[in-house]
Scaffold this motif. Structure first.
Motif, PDB file in Angstrom:
ATOM      1  N   ILE A 172       1.050  -0.883  -0.589  1.00  0.00           N
ATOM      2  CA  ILE A 172      -0.333   0.037  -0.147  1.00  0.00           C
ATOM      3  C   ILE A 172       0.818   1.301  -0.219  1.00  0.00           C
ATOM      4  N   GLY A 173       0.835   1.993  -1.527  1.00  0.00           N
ATOM      5  CA  GLY A 173       1.699   3.380  -0.932  1.00  0.00           C
ATOM      6  C   GLY A 173       2.439   3.513  -2.030  1.00  0.00           C
ATOM      7  N   LEU A 174       2.679   4.144  -3.643  1.00  0.00           N
ATOM      8  CA  LEU A 174       3.301   3.775  -4.784  1.00  0.00           C
ATOM      9  C   LEU A 174       3.808   5.091  -4.827  1.00  0.00           C
ATOM     10  N   GLY A 175       4.257   6.054  -3.403  1.00  0.00           N
ATOM     11  CA  GLY A 175       5.370   7.097  -3.790  1.00  0.00           C
ATOM     12  C   GLY A 175       6.303   6.285  -4.489  1.00  0.00           C
ATOM     13  N   ASN A 176       7.058   7.394  -4.232  1.00  0.00           N
ATOM     14  CA  ASN A 176       8.658   6.969  -4.631  1.00  0.00           C
ATOM     15  C   ASN A 176       9.397   5.872  -4.517  1.00  0.00           C
ATOM     16  N   MET A 177       9.497   6.201  -3.089  1.00  0.00           N
ATOM     17  CA  MET A 177       9.615   4.351  -2.274  1.00  0.00           C
ATOM     18  C   MET A 177       9.209   3.536  -2.414  1.00  0.00           C
ATOM     19  N   GLY A 178       7.290   3.738  -2.364  1.00  0.00           N
ATOM     20  CA  GLY A 178       6.941   2.448  -2.321  1.00  0.00           C
ATOM     21  C   GLY A 178       7.015   1.726  -3.542  1.00  0.00           C
ATOM     22  N   ALA A 179       7.149   2.944  -4.975  1.00  0.00           N
ATOM     23  CA  ALA A 179       7.130   2.330  -6.353  1.00  0.00           C
ATOM     24  C   ALA A 179       7.869   1.336  -6.546  1.00  0.00           C
ATOM     25  N   ALA A 180       9.840   1.932  -5.826  1.00  0.00           N
ATOM     26  CA  ALA A 180      11.246   1.428  -6.270  1.00  0.00           C
ATOM     27  C   ALA A 180      10.686   0.110  -4.742  1.00  0.00           C
ATOM     28  N   LEU A 182       2.395 -10.055  -6.554  1.00  0.00           N
ATOM     29  CA  LEU A 182       2.274  -8.494  -5.687  1.00  0.00           C
ATOM     30  C   LEU A 182       0.938  -8.084  -5.993  1.00  0.00           C
ATOM     31  N   VAL A 183       0.492  -7.943  -4.852  1.00  0.00           N
ATOM     32  CA  VAL A 183      -0.671  -6.956  -4.826  1.00  0.00           C
ATOM     33  C   VAL A 183      -0.371  -5.429  -4.880  1.00  0.00           C
ATOM     34  N   VAL A 184      -0.701  -3.797  -5.786  1.00  0.00           N
ATOM     35  CA  VAL A 184      -0.314  -3.129  -5.058  1.00  0.00           C
ATOM     36  C   VAL A 184      -1.865  -2.253  -4.763  1.00  0.00           C
ATOM     37  N   TYR A 185      -1.825  -0.969  -3.995  1.00  0.00           N
ATOM     38  CA  TYR A 185      -3.404  -0.551  -3.645  1.00  0.00           C
ATOM     39  C   TYR A 185      -2.642   1.084  -3.870  1.00  0.00           C
ATOM     40  N   ASN A 186      -3.201   1.983  -4.221  1.00  0.00           N
ATOM     41  CA  ASN A 186      -2.513   3.238  -4.307  1.00  0.00           C
ATOM     42  C   ASN A 186      -3.401   4.590  -3.674  1.00  0.00           C
ATOM     43  N   ARG A 187      -3.752   5.276  -3.268  1.00  0.00           N
ATOM     44  CA  ARG A 187      -4.989   6.405  -3.499  1.00  0.00           C
ATOM     45  C   ARG A 187      -5.036   6.709  -4.842  1.00  0.00           C
ATOM     46  N   THR A 188      -4.294   6.851  -5.499  1.00  0.00           N
ATOM     47  CA  THR A 188      -4.216   7.626  -6.791  1.00  0.00           C
ATOM     48  C   THR A 188      -3.806   6.242  -7.854  1.00  0.00           C
ATOM     49  N   PRO A 189      -4.627   5.678  -8.494  1.00  0.00           N
ATOM     50  CA  PRO A 189      -4.863   4.687  -9.335  1.00  0.00           C
ATOM     51  C   PRO A 189      -3.569   4.845 -10.533  1.00  0.00           C
ATOM     52  N   ALA A 248      -0.080   2.171 -12.854  1.00  0.00           N
ATOM     53  CA  ALA A 248      -0.697   1.514 -14.359  1.00  0.00           C
ATOM     54  C   ALA A 248       0.537   0.584 -14.211  1.00  0.00           C
ATOM     55  N   GLN A 249       1.579   1.466 -14.107  1.00  0.00           N
ATOM     56  CA  GLN A 249       2.894   1.263 -14.505  1.00  0.00           C
ATOM     57  C   GLN A 249       3.361  -0.483 -13.950  1.00  0.00           C
ATOM     58  N   LEU A 250       2.939  -0.276 -12.581  1.00  0.00           N
ATOM     59  CA  LEU A 250       3.862  -1.696 -11.981  1.00  0.00           C
ATOM     60  C   LEU A 250       2.493  -2.459 -12.422  1.00  0.00           C
ATOM     61  N   ALA A 251       0.858  -2.574 -12.825  1.00  0.00           N
ATOM     62  CA  ALA A 251       0.604  -3.737 -13.762  1.00  0.00           C
ATOM     63  C   ALA A 251       0.908  -4.390 -15.245  1.00  0.00           C
ATOM     64  N   ALA A 252       1.499  -3.229 -15.398  1.00  0.00           N
ATOM     65  CA  ALA A 252       2.045  -3.765 -16.440  1.00  0.00           C
ATOM     66  C   ALA A 252       3.631  -4.667 -16.466  1.00  0.00           C
TER      67      ALA A 252
END
Length: 87
Positions: free
Chosen positions: A24-32, A44-51, A55-59
């Motif tokens: 949960i949380g895909l800011g700079n640190m979470g995305a990395a 991996l299952v991800v969630y972010n307040r801004t969907p 998208a890049q991780l789903a790809a």
């Protein structure tokens, strides 16, 4: 003749799936973190307040959760990377 002693060490099957991770949380640190978990082969299952951030991780193979609650229902371990308690 001396007795023969065998030692057995059980190792998990290499085909055993690892734990399903949620992030949960895909800011700079979470995305990395998410990118590295995907690179390591974790499911991996991800969630972010801004969907759109997900998208890049789903790809790359991550599953997207619509809410933190649904993420928690799908995974074995939940990781969070959020800015503060309000996030």
């Amino acid at each position: 003749m001396a007795p023969v002693v065998y030692s057995y060490w059980t190792v998990g099957d290499q085909n055993d799936p690892g734990p399903v991770l949620g992030l949960i949380g895909l800011g700079n640190m979470g995305a990395a973190i998410a990118e590295r978990l995907l690179d390591a082969g974790y499911e991996l299952v991800v969630y972010n307040r801004t969907p759109e951030r997900a998208a890049q991780l789903a790809a790359r193979g991550a599953d997207l959760a619509e809410a933190p609650e649904s993420l928690a229902e799908q995974v074995d371990v939940v990781l969070t990377s959020v800015a503060d308690d309000a996030a």
